[in-house]
Design a protein around this motif. Structure first.
Motif, PDB file in Angstrom:
ATOM      1  N   VAL A  53     -44.341  53.344  17.464  1.00 28.48           N
ATOM      2  CA  VAL A  53     -43.493  52.333  17.831  1.00 28.48           C
ATOM      3  C   VAL A  53     -44.480  51.406  18.792  1.00 28.48           C
ATOM      4  CG1 VAL A  53     -41.606  51.610  19.570  1.00 28.48           C
ATOM      5  CG2 VAL A  53     -41.400  53.741  18.133  1.00 28.48           C
ATOM      6  N   ASP A  54     -44.184  50.157  18.615  1.00 24.86           N
ATOM      7  CA  ASP A  54     -45.070  49.188  19.524  1.00 24.86           C
ATOM      8  C   ASP A  54     -44.250  47.820  19.273  1.00 24.86           C
ATOM      9  OD1 ASP A  54     -48.161  49.402  20.169  1.00 24.86           O
ATOM     10  OD2 ASP A  54     -47.410  47.292  20.234  1.00 24.86           O
ATOM     11  N   LEU A  55     -44.749  47.196  20.580  1.00 26.89           N
ATOM     12  CA  LEU A  55     -44.054  45.672  20.716  1.00 26.89           C
ATOM     13  C   LEU A  55     -44.891  44.727  19.861  1.00 26.89           C
ATOM     14  CD1 LEU A  55     -43.737  45.553  24.673  1.00 26.89           C
ATOM     15  CD2 LEU A  55     -42.091  45.339  23.023  1.00 26.89           C
ATOM     16  N   ILE A  62     -61.835  61.520  23.401  1.00 29.68           N
ATOM     17  CA  ILE A  62     -60.090  61.996  23.874  1.00 29.68           C
ATOM     18  C   ILE A  62     -59.529  62.344  22.477  1.00 29.68           C
ATOM     19  CG2 ILE A  62     -57.993  60.850  24.426  1.00 29.68           C
ATOM     20  CD1 ILE A  62     -59.683  59.589  26.709  1.00 29.68           C
ATOM     21  N   TYR A  63     -59.616  61.296  21.516  1.00 33.56           N
ATOM     22  CA  TYR A  63     -59.354  61.678  20.104  1.00 33.56           C
ATOM     23  C   TYR A  63     -59.745  62.792  19.447  1.00 33.56           C
ATOM     24  CZ  TYR A  63     -55.900  57.749  20.771  1.00 33.56           C
ATOM     25  OH  TYR A  63     -54.793  57.090  21.190  1.00 33.56           O
ATOM     26  N   ALA A  64     -60.951  63.344  19.633  1.00 31.79           N
ATOM     27  CA  ALA A  64     -61.612  64.732  19.184  1.00 31.79           C
ATOM     28  C   ALA A  64     -60.771  65.682  19.644  1.00 31.79           C
ATOM     29  CB  ALA A  64     -63.194  64.459  19.355  1.00 31.79           C
ATOM     30  N   LEU A  88     -59.912  41.985  21.084  1.00 32.59           N
ATOM     31  CA  LEU A  88     -60.738  42.265  22.093  1.00 32.59           C
ATOM     32  C   LEU A  88     -60.687  43.675  22.363  1.00 32.59           C
ATOM     33  CD1 LEU A  88     -62.176  41.828  24.842  1.00 32.59           C
ATOM     34  CD2 LEU A  88     -60.002  40.733  25.785  1.00 32.59           C
ATOM     35  N   TYR A  89     -59.383  44.295  22.480  1.00 30.64           N
ATOM     36  CA  TYR A  89     -59.215  45.745  22.710  1.00 30.64           C
ATOM     37  C   TYR A  89     -59.951  46.586  21.606  1.00 30.64           C
ATOM     38  CZ  TYR A  89     -56.876  50.438  23.302  1.00 30.64           C
ATOM     39  OH  TYR A  89     -56.510  51.540  23.721  1.00 30.64           O
ATOM     40  N   ASP A  90     -60.002  46.184  20.204  1.00 26.36           N
ATOM     41  CA  ASP A  90     -60.772  46.866  19.188  1.00 26.36           C
ATOM     42  C   ASP A  90     -62.289  46.777  19.622  1.00 26.36           C
ATOM     43  OD1 ASP A  90     -59.230  48.051  17.148  1.00 26.36           O
ATOM     44  OD2 ASP A  90     -59.217  46.377  15.870  1.00 26.36           O
TER      45      ASP A  90
HETATM   46  C1  SAM Z   1     -53.911  49.698  25.157  1.00 27.12           C
HETATM   47  S1  SAM Z   1     -52.951  49.933  23.699  1.00 27.12           S
HETATM   48  C2  SAM Z   1     -53.168  51.511  23.269  1.00 27.12           C
HETATM   49  C3  SAM Z   1     -53.189  51.635  21.760  1.00 27.12           C
HETATM   50  C4  SAM Z   1     -53.368  53.022  21.265  1.00 27.12           C
HETATM   51  N1  SAM Z   1     -52.356  53.945  21.630  1.00 27.12           N
HETATM   52  C5  SAM Z   1     -54.473  53.703  21.814  1.00 27.12           C
HETATM   53  O1  SAM Z   1     -54.437  54.854  22.407  1.00 27.12           O
HETATM   54  O2  SAM Z   1     -55.665  53.085  21.659  1.00 27.12           O
HETATM   55  C6  SAM Z   1     -51.455  49.699  24.330  1.00 27.12           C
HETATM   56  C7  SAM Z   1     -50.453  49.489  23.272  1.00 27.12           C
HETATM   57  O3  SAM Z   1     -49.201  49.663  23.793  1.00 27.12           O
HETATM   58  C8  SAM Z   1     -48.237  48.779  23.498  1.00 27.12           C
HETATM   59  N2  SAM Z   1     -47.076  48.421  24.598  1.00 27.12           N
HETATM   60  C9  SAM Z   1     -47.380  48.097  25.628  1.00 27.12           C
HETATM   61  N3  SAM Z   1     -46.035  48.248  26.412  1.00 27.12           N
HETATM   62  C10 SAM Z   1     -45.254  48.367  25.609  1.00 27.12           C
HETATM   63  C11 SAM Z   1     -43.865  48.836  25.646  1.00 27.12           C
HETATM   64  N4  SAM Z   1     -43.164  48.628  26.611  1.00 27.12           N
HETATM   65  N5  SAM Z   1     -43.178  49.268  24.315  1.00 27.12           N
HETATM   66  C12 SAM Z   1     -43.818  49.495  23.058  1.00 27.12           C
HETATM   67  N6  SAM Z   1     -45.298  49.039  22.965  1.00 27.12           N
HETATM   68  C13 SAM Z   1     -45.933  48.840  24.240  1.00 27.12           C
HETATM   69  C14 SAM Z   1     -49.152  47.412  23.349  1.00 27.12           C
HETATM   70  O4  SAM Z   1     -48.485  46.431  22.592  1.00 27.12           O
HETATM   71  C15 SAM Z   1     -50.441  48.195  22.857  1.00 27.12           C
HETATM   72  O5  SAM Z   1     -50.504  48.221  21.164  1.00 27.12           O
END
Ligand code: SAM
Length: 236
Positions: free
Chosen positions: A76-78, A31-33, A16-18
């Motif tokens: 790093v990501d959850l 933003i990424y540019a 969904l986010y994609d």
């Molecule tokens: C909205 S996405 C953003 C992804 C990317 N950074 C972007 O700018 O499109 C938020 C990301 O943060 C991660 N996230 C949220 N809380 C987190 C935490 N406490 N520690 C690590 N990752 C976290 C989520 O799993 C998700 O992948």
């Protein structure tokens, strides 16, 4: 939100986010540019190491990284689902570590110095006291002249969270027209439950308390801000 709740949520809703980002509803293209330009400056000044907190699948960052290859990139990501995708997107980078875990714990425990700490649309999930801890930890592990670059939603000054949410949910319902209705409901419920953005002055105060005395607004698209924080040795 606990770590496992967040991981579950993103395993379910990553596609969904994609979908949302493919339609540029959160201004990823602009933003990424801009991030690409920032990283070029960093790269021109010498080799840099980058820590990306809440990296997701890193899809939008990869073109910028490819133009300005970091000496080392750590994401790093959850969400393991997001990290598995990130591994594919980042495959051409020379040196990559992907860490499954909480971003605050990662930045508090790193013993490395980082030239760029980046966080994109992740910090607003943290409660205020954890955001303050995040700034403390980031300031401690930034190299001299290092940058903390934060992309996130930001509340207006003196705007309550309720008032912010009212505006953001209206923005979603009025402009995210290509998201199917059931998925839009899911996205709105996610924002309502898990978004805790701060005002710019609160973020600046947290940064200054941590020794990051310089802050710069790189860009703003509605609620979506890109902010750069640094210590007194800021070179930008
Ligand atoms: C909205 S996405 C953003 C992804 C990317 N950074 C972007 O700018 O499109 C938020 C990301 O943060 C991660 N996230 C949220 N809380 C987190 C935490 N406490 N520690 C690590 N990752 C976290 C989520 O799993 C998700 O992948």
């Amino acid at each position: 939100m606990t770590s496992s709740e967040s991981a579950d949520l993103f395993a379910r809703s990553w596609s969904l986010y994609d979908h949302i980002t493919e339609h540029n509803y959160m201004f990823h293209q602009e933003i990424y540019a801009e991030l690409s330009e920032l990283l070029k400056q960093r790269h021109d000044a010498g080799q840099y190491h980058m820590l990306d907190l809440g990296c997701g699948n890193a899809r939008y960052l990869v073109p910028a990284l490819m133009e300005s290859l970091p000496g080392h990139y750590q994401g790093v990501d959850l969400s393991q689902t997001a990290l598995d995708e990130a591994a594919d997107y980042l495959v051409k980078l020379p040196s990559v570590t992907l860490t499954h875990g909480d971003l605050l714990r990662a930045v508090e425990s790193t013993s490395d110095k980082w030239d760029v700490i980046f966080t994109g649309y992740a910090l607003h999930h943290l409660p205020a006291e954890d955001k303050a801890k995040f700034f403390q930890a980031a300031a401690r592990c930034l190299s001299a002249g290092g940058w903390l670059v934060m992309v996130d939603v930001v509340r207006q000054e003196r705007q309550s969270r309720e008032h912010y949410l009212e505006g953001y949910l209206k923005f979603m319902r009025e402009t995210w027209s290509k998201v199917p209705p059931d998925q839009l409901d899911e996205a709105c419920a996610h924002v309502e439950s898990y978004d805790f953005p701060e005002s710019r002055s609160t973020l600046n105060e947290m940064a200054q308390t941590s020794g990051l005395n310089r802050s710069r607004l790189i860009s703003q698209y509605a609620q979506h801000h890109t902010l750069l924080f640094a210590g007194d040795q800021l070179k930008y």
